[in-house]
Design a protein around this motif. Sequence first.
Motif, PDB file in Angstrom:
ATOM      1  N   ASN A 284       0.816  -1.228   0.000  1.00  0.00           N
ATOM      2  CA  ASN A 284       0.000   0.000   0.000  1.00  0.00           C
ATOM      3  C   ASN A 284       0.845   1.272   0.000  1.00  0.00           C
ATOM      4  O   ASN A 284       0.417   2.323   0.491  1.00  0.00           O
ATOM      5  CB  ASN A 284      -0.963   0.015   1.197  1.00  0.00           C
ATOM      6  CG  ASN A 284      -1.992  -1.099   1.122  1.00  0.00           C
ATOM      7  OD1 ASN A 284      -2.557  -1.367   0.057  1.00  0.00           O
ATOM      8  ND2 ASN A 284      -2.220  -1.770   2.230  1.00  0.00           N
ATOM      9  N   ILE A 285       2.039   1.168  -0.541  1.00  0.00           N
ATOM     10  CA  ILE A 285       2.874   2.357  -0.708  1.00  0.00           C
ATOM     11  C   ILE A 285       2.313   3.157  -1.878  1.00  0.00           C
ATOM     12  O   ILE A 285       2.042   2.594  -2.943  1.00  0.00           O
ATOM     13  CB  ILE A 285       4.339   1.952  -0.968  1.00  0.00           C
ATOM     14  CG1 ILE A 285       4.903   1.253   0.281  1.00  0.00           C
ATOM     15  CG2 ILE A 285       5.188   3.169  -1.331  1.00  0.00           C
ATOM     16  CD1 ILE A 285       6.249   0.612   0.076  1.00  0.00           C
ATOM     17  N   PRO A 286       2.086   4.443  -1.731  1.00  0.00           N
ATOM     18  CA  PRO A 286       1.471   5.250  -2.799  1.00  0.00           C
ATOM     19  C   PRO A 286       2.244   5.156  -4.117  1.00  0.00           C
ATOM     20  O   PRO A 286       3.474   5.055  -4.137  1.00  0.00           O
ATOM     21  CB  PRO A 286       1.519   6.674  -2.228  1.00  0.00           C
ATOM     22  CG  PRO A 286       1.553   6.483  -0.750  1.00  0.00           C
ATOM     23  CD  PRO A 286       2.356   5.244  -0.518  1.00  0.00           C
ATOM     24  N   ILE A 287       1.512   5.199  -5.210  1.00  0.00           N
ATOM     25  CA  ILE A 287       2.127   5.120  -6.530  1.00  0.00           C
ATOM     26  C   ILE A 287       3.129   6.247  -6.727  1.00  0.00           C
ATOM     27  O   ILE A 287       4.173   6.061  -7.367  1.00  0.00           O
ATOM     28  CB  ILE A 287       1.034   5.176  -7.625  1.00  0.00           C
ATOM     29  CG1 ILE A 287       0.163   3.917  -7.552  1.00  0.00           C
ATOM     30  CG2 ILE A 287       1.666   5.290  -9.010  1.00  0.00           C
ATOM     31  CD1 ILE A 287      -0.991   3.901  -8.533  1.00  0.00           C
ATOM     32  N   SER A 288       2.838   7.400  -6.174  1.00  0.00           N
ATOM     33  CA  SER A 288       3.749   8.527  -6.324  1.00  0.00           C
ATOM     34  C   SER A 288       5.107   8.234  -5.684  1.00  0.00           C
ATOM     35  O   SER A 288       6.153   8.602  -6.211  1.00  0.00           O
ATOM     36  CB  SER A 288       3.143   9.788  -5.708  1.00  0.00           C
ATOM     37  OG  SER A 288       2.763   9.567  -4.365  1.00  0.00           O
ATOM     38  N   ILE A 289       5.086   7.551  -4.531  1.00  0.00           N
ATOM     39  CA  ILE A 289       6.325   7.174  -3.853  1.00  0.00           C
ATOM     40  C   ILE A 289       7.084   6.142  -4.694  1.00  0.00           C
ATOM     41  O   ILE A 289       8.301   6.218  -4.863  1.00  0.00           O
ATOM     42  CB  ILE A 289       6.033   6.591  -2.463  1.00  0.00           C
ATOM     43  CG1 ILE A 289       5.455   7.666  -1.541  1.00  0.00           C
ATOM     44  CG2 ILE A 289       7.291   5.980  -1.851  1.00  0.00           C
ATOM     45  CD1 ILE A 289       6.460   8.674  -1.050  1.00  0.00           C
ATOM     46  N   ILE A 290       6.344   5.182  -5.229  1.00  0.00           N
ATOM     47  CA  ILE A 290       6.959   4.145  -6.058  1.00  0.00           C
ATOM     48  C   ILE A 290       7.600   4.771  -7.295  1.00  0.00           C
ATOM     49  O   ILE A 290       8.730   4.449  -7.671  1.00  0.00           O
ATOM     50  CB  ILE A 290       5.899   3.095  -6.484  1.00  0.00           C
ATOM     51  CG1 ILE A 290       5.333   2.386  -5.245  1.00  0.00           C
ATOM     52  CG2 ILE A 290       6.518   2.078  -7.437  1.00  0.00           C
ATOM     53  CD1 ILE A 290       4.143   1.494  -5.539  1.00  0.00           C
ATOM     54  N   SER A 291       6.870   5.667  -7.915  1.00  0.00           N
ATOM     55  CA  SER A 291       7.375   6.342  -9.115  1.00  0.00           C
ATOM     56  C   SER A 291       8.661   7.092  -8.826  1.00  0.00           C
ATOM     57  O   SER A 291       9.648   6.986  -9.557  1.00  0.00           O
ATOM     58  CB  SER A 291       6.306   7.310  -9.650  1.00  0.00           C
ATOM     59  OG  SER A 291       6.818   8.088 -10.702  1.00  0.00           O
ATOM     60  N   GLU A 292       8.652   7.841  -7.726  1.00  0.00           N
ATOM     61  CA  GLU A 292       9.839   8.619  -7.367  1.00  0.00           C
ATOM     62  C   GLU A 292      10.993   7.699  -6.983  1.00  0.00           C
ATOM     63  O   GLU A 292      12.141   7.941  -7.344  1.00  0.00           O
ATOM     64  CB  GLU A 292       9.503   9.549  -6.197  1.00  0.00           C
ATOM     65  CG  GLU A 292      10.576  10.569  -5.886  1.00  0.00           C
ATOM     66  CD  GLU A 292      10.560  11.753  -6.830  1.00  0.00           C
ATOM     67  OE1 GLU A 292      11.433  12.623  -6.686  1.00  0.00           O
ATOM     68  OE2 GLU A 292       9.686  11.805  -7.712  1.00  0.00           O
ATOM     69  N   GLY A 293      10.663   6.635  -6.274  1.00  0.00           N
ATOM     70  CA  GLY A 293      11.695   5.715  -5.818  1.00  0.00           C
ATOM     71  C   GLY A 293      12.406   5.002  -6.945  1.00  0.00           C
ATOM     72  O   GLY A 293      13.595   4.696  -6.854  1.00  0.00           O
ATOM     73  N   MET A 294      11.694   4.733  -8.030  1.00  0.00           N
ATOM     74  CA  MET A 294      12.283   4.025  -9.158  1.00  0.00           C
ATOM     75  C   MET A 294      12.870   4.963 -10.208  1.00  0.00           C
ATOM     76  O   MET A 294      13.459   4.514 -11.181  1.00  0.00           O
ATOM     77  CB  MET A 294      11.230   3.127  -9.814  1.00  0.00           C
ATOM     78  CG  MET A 294      10.698   2.045  -8.890  1.00  0.00           C
ATOM     79  SD  MET A 294       9.457   1.014  -9.688  1.00  0.00           S
ATOM     80  CE  MET A 294      10.499   0.075 -10.811  1.00  0.00           C
ATOM     81  N   GLY A 295      12.691   6.240 -10.009  1.00  0.00           N
ATOM     82  CA  GLY A 295      13.252   7.198 -10.963  1.00  0.00           C
ATOM     83  C   GLY A 295      12.473   7.293 -12.251  1.00  0.00           C
ATOM     84  O   GLY A 295      13.029   7.648 -13.286  1.00  0.00           O
TER      85      GLY A 295
END
Length: 325
Positions: A284-295
Amino acid sequence: MTSIKVKYHPSATTGRKCREVKKYIKPASEQSLSNFMQGVICHLKQLGKIRTSETYTSTLASFMKFRAGQDIILCDIDGNMMMQYEAWLKGKGICPNTTSFYMRILRAVYNRAVENELTEQRYPFKHVYTGIDKTVKRAMPLKAIRQIKGLDLANNHKLDYARDMFLFSFYTRGMSFVDMAYLRKSDLKNGIITYRRRKTGQLLTVKWEKCMEDIIAKYHGNHATRYLLPIITNPMADERTQYHNAISRVNIALKEVARLAGLHIPLTMHVARHCWASVARSKNIPISIISEGMGHDSEATTRIYLASLDTSAIYRANSLILKDL
């Protein structure tokens, strides 16, 4: 003979690595696709876009194979030929996304030729597929990552090394293999890895974790280069060739790793990137966090709502995932 200076070529000073800076050609109607595309490839290399130049080279090689080695004048490229090429690729068992990839590159080259007034715009790609199909999911659950991690591969160095590279990618939020290969020892400072993605140029930071240190310590002393991981290990040999050879060997070995782990998936390094995103989403980690985390630089929708993200949130996201391993 008419002398035409093609717009995309650099100056004579910066273009020494290419055979020529100016293209002395016949009238524009007789300019060939191969010659023009080779110039584009040369220019991409000079800009440092090596990976892109390689994809252009592969595309040209594929199209020339379709043409049985016979070059074609830019003005002779039309919709019928592109449909024939598409049918030829399909007959070779090439998947739609790869076919589309070739078509998009050829279209970009053709459009550049149009801009250079070497041919008229005839829209030859109007009736061929240039979209992106949904692919089979490459992600695996966290349980599968545990199975891979738990394998006893002490007696098989190749498989052990491939497994370690896969896990390091997963540990670092799906760091791509090319970024791993060029990750310098100096990029690790004060418990933080700082690197710039070679694909997008985006600057990323990753909190250094014990599981990452364990892999580095395992190979400590095996290579005396400026790089953190044992991928580019010979300072006297071409680095790009070493990277290509390494990714090929690792991906082959990962197929066997998957088999030993009882996984029915064509395991590759890129799967690690998909896995991190999938597992992060399951937490349940927000998509925005995932996007930023993966560059990712294509999550435009999520970035409309957030001007920037606190990097500590990304660090916590990765730590949360790694604790469950």
